[in-house]
Design a protein around this motif. Sequence first.
Motif, short mmCIF file in Angstrom:
data_model
loop_
_atom_site.label_atom_id
_atom_site.label_comp_id
_atom_site.label_asym_id
_atom_site.label_seq_id
_atom_site.Cartn_x
_atom_site.Cartn_y
_atom_site.Cartn_z
N TYR A 20 0.77 -1.12 0.04
CA TYR A 20 0.14 -0.01 -0.02
C TYR A 20 0.95 1.15 0.12
O TYR A 20 0.21 2.33 0.10
N THR A 78 -13.76 -7.01 -2.00
CA THR A 78 -13.73 -7.40 -3.22
C THR A 78 -12.43 -7.32 -3.67
O THR A 78 -11.61 -6.35 -3.36
N LEU A 137 -10.53 -6.65 -10.01
CA LEU A 137 -10.46 -5.25 -10.30
C LEU A 137 -11.37 -5.01 -11.72
O LEU A 137 -10.85 -5.05 -12.97
N LEU A 165 -26.30 -1.26 3.07
CA LEU A 165 -25.32 -0.94 3.87
C LEU A 165 -25.99 -0.18 5.07
O LEU A 165 -25.32 -0.45 6.18
N LEU A 213 -20.58 -3.56 5.36
CA LEU A 213 -19.42 -2.70 4.40
C LEU A 213 -19.05 -3.48 3.26
O LEU A 213 -18.97 -4.77 3.09
N VAL A 214 -18.61 -2.52 2.42
CA VAL A 214 -17.77 -3.33 1.10
C VAL A 214 -16.23 -2.71 1.25
O VAL A 214 -16.02 -1.58 1.39
N GLY A 215 -15.45 -3.74 1.15
CA GLY A 215 -13.97 -3.37 1.28
C GLY A 215 -13.11 -3.85 0.15
O GLY A 215 -13.69 -4.74 -0.81
N GLY A 216 -12.04 -3.24 0.08
CA GLY A 216 -10.91 -4.07 -1.03
C GLY A 216 -9.83 -4.33 -0.37
O GLY A 216 -9.55 -4.05 0.89
N SER A 217 -9.11 -5.14 -0.99
CA SER A 217 -7.68 -5.59 -0.63
C SER A 217 -6.70 -5.93 -1.72
O SER A 217 -7.19 -6.30 -2.66
N ASP A 218 -5.33 -5.48 -1.49
CA ASP A 218 -4.77 -5.79 -2.54
C ASP A 218 -3.37 -6.50 -2.19
O ASP A 218 -2.48 -5.78 -1.57
N SER A 278 -4.82 4.85 3.39
CA SER A 278 -5.08 3.49 3.36
C SER A 278 -5.76 3.01 4.46
O SER A 278 -5.57 3.54 5.83
N PHE A 325 -11.15 0.20 -8.03
CA PHE A 325 -9.77 0.61 -7.76
C PHE A 325 -9.42 1.18 -6.44
O PHE A 325 -8.47 0.67 -5.79
N LEU A 343 -10.62 1.15 -3.68
CA LEU A 343 -11.01 0.21 -2.40
C LEU A 343 -9.61 -0.84 -2.51
O LEU A 343 -9.20 -1.07 -1.29
N ILE A 344 -9.70 -1.28 -3.59
CA ILE A 344 -8.46 -2.37 -3.61
C ILE A 344 -7.01 -1.60 -3.48
O ILE A 344 -6.13 -2.08 -2.61
N MET A 345 -6.75 -0.73 -4.08
CA MET A 345 -5.26 -0.16 -3.83
C MET A 345 -5.14 0.42 -2.65
O MET A 345 -3.89 0.60 -2.39
N ARG A 391 -7.12 -0.57 0.18
CA ARG A 391 -7.60 -1.36 1.37
C ARG A 391 -8.67 -0.48 2.07
O ARG A 391 -8.85 -0.43 3.28
N LYS A 392 -9.49 0.21 1.50
CA LYS A 392 -10.44 1.01 2.10
C LYS A 392 -11.69 0.21 1.98
O LYS A 392 -11.96 -0.55 1.17
N THR A 393 -12.62 0.65 2.80
CA THR A 393 -14.06 0.12 2.72
C THR A 393 -15.14 1.30 2.83
O THR A 393 -14.84 2.58 3.30
N VAL A 394 -16.20 0.94 2.40
CA VAL A 394 -17.35 1.78 2.42
C VAL A 394 -18.39 0.79 2.97
O VAL A 394 -18.79 -0.13 2.98
#
Lengths: 329, 360
Positions: free
Chosen positions: A116, A246, A249, A261, A267-272, B270, B289, B291-293, B295-298
């Motif tokens: 990150y 998620t 991409l 929500l 919640l909806v989150g992402g991870s890389d 982040s 993008f 969220l993933i780049m 590691r964020k959340t909604v």
Amino acid sequence: MAKSPEEEHPQKAFGWAARDSSGVLSPFHFSRRENGEEDVTIKILYCGVCHSDLHIVKNDWGFTRFPVVPGHEIVGVVTKTGKNVKKFKVGDRVGVGVLVGSCKKCDSCQQDLENYCPQVIFTYNSLYHDGTITYGGYSDAVVVEECYVLRFPDNLPPDAGLGGLGHVAVKFGKAFGLRVTVISTSPKKEDEAINRLGADAFLVSSDPAKMKVAMGTMDYIIDTVSAVHALAPLLGLLKLNGKLVTLGLPDKPLELPIFPLVLGRKLVGGSDVGGMKETQEMLDFCAEHGITADIELIRMENVNMAMERLAKSDVRYRFVIDVANSLSQ
Amino acid sequence: MAKSPEEEHPRKAFGWAARDTSGVLSPFKFSRRATGDKDVTFRVLYCGICHSDLHMLKNDWGYSTYPLVPGHEIVGVVTEVGSKVENFKIGDKVGVGCVVGACHSCNNCANNLENYCPKSIQTYGFKYHDGTITYGGYSDIMVADEHYVIRIPDNLPLDGCAPLLCAGITVYSPMKFYGLDKPGMQVGVVGLGGLGHVAVKFAKAMGVKVTVISTSPKKKKEALEKLGADSFLVSSDQDEMQAAQGKLDGIIDTVAAMHPLAPLLGLLKSNGKLVLVGAPEKPLELPVFPLIMGRKTVGGSLTGGIKETQEMIDFAAKHNITSEIEVIPMDYVNTAMERLRKADVRYRFVIDIGNTLKSN
């Protein structure tokens, strides 16, 4: 005038690259930097074909610099170590993943979250500290700074510990002691999901009756799909405080209904990917639990056909290029 | 044949109700149940006007029943308590918020999350346990189960604390749940209205640094000087937004209108969290993008449970936090709704029920 890929570094290298957004890969002569004091040179044995490789060679995300040598699921053997290298010696089996550089100073880097770092350098298609473009693992060798190299546990077969999202998530889930439900558009995958991968349940996402029964039953969902797809049905599957994470991409924004929500505090989150420390931890975990990816080993010259099959999801579940045995000039 | 609102309960009551989706309110005679064993009856002194009231009056969400007596930011003084009531006595200052009943047997109820109970009963427009429709606080008296009654500490002025019962808990709960309450954190608040301005006050009391994000530059002075925000971003100012990229640990987004999420995601560090408490009816666009780049959340949040609502009121009392209000007489309510629709209020209307609600 900028030097050509063949001339910019002192060590000759050979791989396959895509020259334009047709994404077709072909033999490519280039060069690697001298092995610096902190560096390790790795003879590449295997490289996984990640769906991101396909997105990049086709320039789906709009930031590809051609020629591009993809490949960020690299396993090989150390052939050279710089004088400050402490963790590895010649002959060690090692891996390189998605990143090969970061700033080392920011909050993310300080917390072992190099992935990150705002100045993260990816294994391919990124600008390295010396201003040259990084080239990935569809090639004979790679030079990487020690702290971005992973130790490959002995009991993991080198061609199999290399990736694949959904099916590996099932294996991890079971190893963590979780109850895993695979959610898929294809009913045909059910038998394999349950009998071979060990999933506890299988949900066909296009079957409204089954989806309804499963509403409000899940603590979290790992979504590996990179095509544009509906989030509303997935949010419905979550319990209160449920999390939709998620990893895929999509190239366009998804539609996010807000009511679920708010009403369910979801919640909806992402991870890389993950940082170096956690990636090593993950490999060690796989070794301990005997987790490997299910792969189809291919020869370098079949990579274009593999990309076409990958575009149609016709692979169980990851192609791995047998680089050492099939990459020849 | 169903009884009329005036006849269905033994005790006379009077309020203002809307009869149809025009949402126009007018005097309405109805009735309240007798004080049950566990009930608290109180004389309503003030009731805040929540934007949800406006949505419900117009049937924006499709489940309104008419006649509708809105109001779920209700405060007053206890006049009667049932024989099994333990925590309240006549003369106590009390309030009722958005929920007046729940199942008490599900996991959510067991965890003090009555607001998330699938059978939760809202203060107005919902079917109560006895099959009758609930009527809210734009009325002279309220009868509520003790469990759902909040004690108002003596040092909180009743008119200024009424809005806390919905607006207050709606921002307090997610600040705690999503961990945006730690001293030194940087938190953004989108929308400086009934919810937003209270979020700023809570955040400052928690030691959090607050950035207000708004479409109106005119609100800047007040945000910084009166409410104590640390900074102010005009969301349509590209340069300002660009300079603020990656600075916030979290954002509480109070805006219910359609609006883009991408610029807000960009403001987060982040692992940052964007929490939505306003609910647009149509889906919003979620770019994946960022969220993933990062590691964020909604996430989302809906009011809060009763225990947490009491905790929030006690926190407000400790820090002398009240809502900024405009007190209005009952017969101004339709004009107030029109002004509310245009966001023309600093920052909550409160109806002076005690002094101006008169049945003829």
